[in-house]
Design an enzyme around this catalytic site. Sequence first.
Site, PDB file in Angstrom:
ATOM      1  N   ASN A   1      48.978   4.119  11.294  1.00 44.27           N
ATOM      2  CA  ASN A   1      50.273   3.597  11.706  1.00 44.27           C
ATOM      3  C   ASN A   1      51.001   3.100  10.460  1.00 44.27           C
ATOM      4  O   ASN A   1      50.455   2.294   9.710  1.00 44.27           O
ATOM      5  CB  ASN A   1      50.101   2.453  12.703  1.00 44.27           C
ATOM      6  CG  ASN A   1      49.281   2.864  13.909  1.00 44.27           C
ATOM      7  OD1 ASN A   1      49.295   4.022  14.312  1.00 44.27           O
ATOM      8  ND2 ASN A   1      48.552   1.933  14.483  1.00 44.27           N
TER       9      ASN A   1
ATOM     10  N   GLN B   1      51.990  -0.498  13.312  1.00 46.37           N
ATOM     11  CA  GLN B   1      51.185  -1.106  12.248  1.00 46.37           C
ATOM     12  C   GLN B   1      51.229  -2.621  12.401  1.00 46.37           C
ATOM     13  O   GLN B   1      52.302  -3.221  12.419  1.00 46.37           O
ATOM     14  CB  GLN B   1      51.718  -0.698  10.870  1.00 46.37           C
ATOM     15  CG  GLN B   1      50.863  -1.189   9.727  1.00 46.37           C
ATOM     16  CD  GLN B   1      51.373  -0.720   8.358  1.00 46.37           C
ATOM     17  OE1 GLN B   1      52.486  -0.224   8.231  1.00 46.37           O
ATOM     18  NE2 GLN B   1      50.549  -0.898   7.349  1.00 46.37           N
TER      19      GLN B   1
ATOM     20  N   HIS C   1      45.832   1.536   5.995  1.00 42.86           N
ATOM     21  CA  HIS C   1      44.472   1.771   6.485  1.00 42.86           C
ATOM     22  C   HIS C   1      44.479   2.925   7.484  1.00 42.86           C
ATOM     23  O   HIS C   1      45.485   3.210   8.109  1.00 42.86           O
ATOM     24  CB  HIS C   1      43.857   0.512   7.106  1.00 42.86           C
ATOM     25  CG  HIS C   1      44.614  -0.036   8.271  1.00 42.86           C
ATOM     26  ND1 HIS C   1      45.799  -0.737   8.142  1.00 42.86           N
ATOM     27  CD2 HIS C   1      44.365   0.012   9.598  1.00 42.86           C
ATOM     28  CE1 HIS C   1      46.229  -1.100   9.336  1.00 42.86           C
ATOM     29  NE2 HIS C   1      45.384  -0.652  10.242  1.00 42.86           N
TER      30      HIS C   1
ATOM     31  N   HIS D   1      42.372   4.632  10.743  1.00 45.27           N
ATOM     32  CA  HIS D   1      41.402   4.421  11.815  1.00 45.27           C
ATOM     33  C   HIS D   1      40.552   5.676  11.978  1.00 45.27           C
ATOM     34  O   HIS D   1      41.089   6.787  12.016  1.00 45.27           O
ATOM     35  CB  HIS D   1      42.117   4.158  13.145  1.00 45.27           C
ATOM     36  CG  HIS D   1      42.927   2.915  13.157  1.00 45.27           C
ATOM     37  ND1 HIS D   1      42.473   1.754  13.737  1.00 45.27           N
ATOM     38  CD2 HIS D   1      44.157   2.633  12.649  1.00 45.27           C
ATOM     39  CE1 HIS D   1      43.389   0.814  13.601  1.00 45.27           C
ATOM     40  NE2 HIS D   1      44.425   1.323  12.943  1.00 45.27           N
TER      41      HIS D   1
END
Length: 188
Positions: free
Chosen positions: A121, A128, A134, A136
């Site tokens: 995101n 986000q 990051h 997932h």
Amino acid sequence: MESKGEIGFLVEKDGVVGKAMDDSFMAKREEKACENLDCVFCRIVSGIDESAIVYSDDKVISILDKYPVAKGHCLVMLRRHRSTLSDMMPDEAKVLFEAVHLVARANIRAMKAEGFNIGMNNGKVAGQTVKHVHVHVIPRYENDIFWCTRKPQNIPSGSLKSAEELQVLAELIRGEIQRSKRKRLAKL
């Protein structure tokens, strides 16, 4: 900085994480610390906050998600603070996604999963919640109930595009890619 008897994590070259409690640990911690200690992921990278570390090297770290949508849900992130993919340099993206590949392959075997989703995101409107880039890695199983592979019920009418409309959008994106490449080459 003095070691005040703190126990922390020291990352070895092969990605194995071990415990240390001396000045060398503190020196490594300062060397690898993120610059934004208001960021929960920077606090994890810096060893201030605890987390279940899955993988770690000098550029990236992967942890189990504190709020998993599936057993084994991991997050893979850069150690260096970058808010979104757009803020990253190409070499950083390469390093990040090499780690995503490694973690995803290990995760599917360890969790005995039948598949997995990769999610990222970028920005508040995209969902986000932590402004530290990051990815997932989410193990998947037959008949699980995670939403992202279910057909959305609220697709706005008129959102499906004709082949011509798709070509116009593709041309806009290709133009931006060419501008980015020229800009990058001009910096060399």
